[in-house]
Design a protein around this motif. Sequence first.
Motif, mmCIF file in Angstrom:
data_model
loop_
_atom_site.group_PDB
_atom_site.id
_atom_site.type_symbol
_atom_site.label_atom_id
_atom_site.label_comp_id
_atom_site.label_asym_id
_atom_site.label_seq_id
_atom_site.Cartn_x
_atom_site.Cartn_y
_atom_site.Cartn_z
ATOM 1 N N ASP A 132 -2.537 3.836 18.961
ATOM 2 C CA ASP A 132 -3.194 4.743 19.901
ATOM 3 C C ASP A 132 -4.064 5.773 19.178
ATOM 4 O OD1 ASP A 132 -3.844 5.649 22.430
ATOM 5 O OD2 ASP A 132 -2.204 7.107 22.497
ATOM 6 N N ARG A 133 -4.759 5.321 18.139
ATOM 7 C CA ARG A 133 -5.691 6.187 17.419
ATOM 8 C C ARG A 133 -7.062 5.547 17.443
ATOM 9 N NH1 ARG A 133 -3.100 11.093 16.861
ATOM 10 N NH2 ARG A 133 -0.947 10.706 16.192
ATOM 11 N N ASP A 134 -8.094 6.380 17.247
ATOM 12 C CA ASP A 134 -9.465 5.882 17.303
ATOM 13 C C ASP A 134 -10.127 5.797 15.938
ATOM 14 O OD1 ASP A 134 -9.618 5.722 20.219
ATOM 15 O OD2 ASP A 134 -9.575 7.911 20.170
ATOM 16 N N LEU A 135 -9.794 6.734 15.054
ATOM 17 C CA LEU A 135 -10.418 6.779 13.727
ATOM 18 C C LEU A 135 -9.359 7.047 12.663
ATOM 19 C CD1 LEU A 135 -13.544 8.993 14.578
ATOM 20 C CD2 LEU A 135 -13.527 6.515 14.231
ATOM 21 N N GLU A 193 -9.344 21.471 10.490
ATOM 22 C CA GLU A 193 -10.796 21.590 10.632
ATOM 23 C C GLU A 193 -11.335 20.516 11.571
ATOM 24 O OE1 GLU A 193 -12.503 21.333 6.787
ATOM 25 O OE2 GLU A 193 -11.713 23.268 6.084
ATOM 26 N N MET A 194 -10.852 19.304 11.384
ATOM 27 C CA MET A 194 -11.329 18.204 12.230
ATOM 28 C C MET A 194 -10.899 18.399 13.675
ATOM 29 S SD MET A 194 -10.706 14.866 9.784
ATOM 30 C CE MET A 194 -11.695 14.592 8.316
ATOM 31 N N GLU A 195 -9.681 18.864 13.865
ATOM 32 C CA GLU A 195 -9.170 19.023 15.230
ATOM 33 C C GLU A 195 -9.854 20.164 15.971
ATOM 34 O OE1 GLU A 195 -4.754 19.818 17.023
ATOM 35 O OE2 GLU A 195 -4.956 18.187 15.554
ATOM 36 N N SER A 196 -10.465 21.062 15.226
ATOM 37 C CA SER A 196 -11.168 22.179 15.872
ATOM 38 C C SER A 196 -12.477 21.739 16.523
ATOM 39 C CB SER A 196 -11.452 23.283 14.844
ATOM 40 O OG SER A 196 -12.374 22.824 13.854
ATOM 41 N N ARG A 197 -12.933 20.554 16.203
ATOM 42 C CA ARG A 197 -14.155 20.041 16.813
ATOM 43 C C ARG A 197 -13.875 19.667 18.270
ATOM 44 N NH1 ARG A 197 -18.158 17.905 13.235
ATOM 45 N NH2 ARG A 197 -17.712 18.481 11.072
ATOM 46 N N PRO A 198 -14.779 19.968 19.181
ATOM 47 C CA PRO A 198 -14.532 19.688 20.599
ATOM 48 C C PRO A 198 -14.401 18.196 20.913
ATOM 49 C CG PRO A 198 -16.803 20.418 20.237
ATOM 50 C CD PRO A 198 -16.063 20.674 18.970
ATOM 51 N N GLU A 199 -15.014 17.346 20.096
ATOM 52 C CA GLU A 199 -14.960 15.910 20.378
ATOM 53 C C GLU A 199 -13.699 15.249 19.809
ATOM 54 O OE1 GLU A 199 -17.527 16.490 16.672
ATOM 55 O OE2 GLU A 199 -17.223 17.441 18.633
ATOM 56 N N ILE A 208 -6.952 10.032 13.770
ATOM 57 C CA ILE A 208 -7.720 10.853 14.712
ATOM 58 C C ILE A 208 -7.794 10.172 16.074
ATOM 59 C CG2 ILE A 208 -10.027 11.756 15.227
ATOM 60 C CD1 ILE A 208 -10.423 12.175 12.260
ATOM 61 N N THR A 209 -7.584 10.960 17.111
ATOM 62 C CA THR A 209 -7.822 10.523 18.485
ATOM 63 C C THR A 209 -8.973 11.354 19.038
ATOM 64 O OG1 THR A 209 -5.473 10.030 18.793
ATOM 65 C CG2 THR A 209 -6.824 10.210 20.776
ATOM 66 N N VAL A 210 -10.005 10.718 19.525
ATOM 67 C CA VAL A 210 -11.160 11.454 20.044
ATOM 68 C C VAL A 210 -10.848 11.967 21.447
ATOM 69 C CG1 VAL A 210 -12.718 10.030 18.664
ATOM 70 C CG2 VAL A 210 -12.291 9.435 21.058
ATOM 71 N N ALA A 211 -11.587 12.961 21.862
ATOM 72 C CA ALA A 211 -11.397 13.558 23.185
ATOM 73 C C ALA A 211 -11.837 12.574 24.268
ATOM 74 C CB ALA A 211 -12.200 14.849 23.292
ATOM 75 N N ASP A 212 -11.279 12.754 25.448
ATOM 76 C CA ASP A 212 -11.647 11.900 26.572
ATOM 77 C C ASP A 212 -13.151 11.989 26.832
ATOM 78 O OD1 ASP A 212 -9.025 11.213 26.871
ATOM 79 O OD2 ASP A 212 -8.617 12.665 28.475
#
Length: 461
Positions: free
Chosen positions: A113-116, A146-152, A290-294
């Motif tokens: 269940d991850r995207d990247l 840092e990566m998780e702080s990105r909105p996407e 990483i899981t991207v935002a919906d």
Amino acid sequence: MADDRPGEDRDASGGDAAGPFAGDGAGASERDGTGAGDAGSPTGAPTARGRLRGFPTRARAIVGLAWRDLAFARGRTLLAVAGVALAVLTLLLLAGTSAGVLETGTQQFDRADRDLWVTGESIGLTTAGGGGFEATIHDAHEISAEMESRPEVSTAAPMAFQTLYVGTDPENLETVVATGVPGGGSAVSIREGSGFTGSDTHYADGTYDGPLTKEVLIDERIAERFDVAVGDELHLGGSITRARETRYEVVGVSNTFSSFLGTPTVTIRTSELQTLSGTAGTDAATMIAITVADGADVEAVHDELQAAYPEYAVRTNEEQLEAVVGQQTAVFVGAGLLGAVAVLTGAALTATLLALHVYQRRETFRTLRAVGVGGRSVASLVFVQGALVGLGGWLVAIAAADPAADALNRLVARVVGFDGLVAVPDAALPLSAVVAIGLGTVAGVIAVWRLPAPASTTRGH
């Protein structure tokens, strides 16, 4: 005085060398449509129409003779069929393993269940700290934040894989692969128990001086291996001394990472695994999942993160699978060589046996030529024998493919933990028929060289 009349030479089995050809209208079949000529031909020579009209008769006669001759030499025929079957079965199982590895890998990444996936350029094994996968990312918690702080980006989880000493008896510890994750969440499927509770208190903003939660998830095989259940305790540590001093409570049963890695695992928080394995000083992790935002585009997020972190490899599920498989190039090359050896061995065995068969039946073939069977028809007879051997080997191979794959799957599941890793693809079956009949035909071509010259129709003085 021995009688040496053509067609009555006896083979090693005591039978008549003419064997299956005795009483057969081979000569008539050969002449039908070719020897007698066409009524519309003033010279009596065969015409194209006559040859075409006689072809079905000749073909049936050749196939019938080939079948009877193979049945007459049953032992050699069965051995040749076995050689082709073994070569084709090996190719089918190798193709099934390759397809199964890719399919299983795809399924495991989908279940994660991850995207990247963010890693170093490559992930290898290490013996440091008890063993495990190399730590390819340092300052992993900081980079993940840092990566998780990105909105996407919805979540960025640093993960580590190390080997720990585990056991219920401090004097009898065993090495087990341990997975480090920041916490629970949807990526960890819990079968029994409550799973991790609370936050990661040990990380403590990078100081690693907070209390250990001492919570551990185990898979079903670990539960059976150490006879433990939810609520029981296990000794865990990166060294035997540390493991004897440290106890963790089993808070859940999860097969998530054992299915992903194909081996029994225990799962604790990443910071605690770093401390137990001695990698907390550099905040080392194997990868960041990483899981991207919906609604976010995975490819776009991939490109942005790769541009922002060029020192790391950012991969999609498909790319990560390709990278993992690519690191096993030597294994796949070895498997390909094994398949090539199997094909060459099958071809050599079949060609040798068919050539031996032709040699031992040489008087019979001379007799056929003497009674009017053309050279091309005799050669066709040998070609058909080779093709029939190939066809028989293919039928045996496809009949044995599924039972052999099931047996290999049971062995693989016991050794590495993956079920259904060998799956023979349907597309491989018709291709294997081409290989099998091709092997037989090549053997027939080689055997044709051993055909004798036709016997003389007149006796010498």
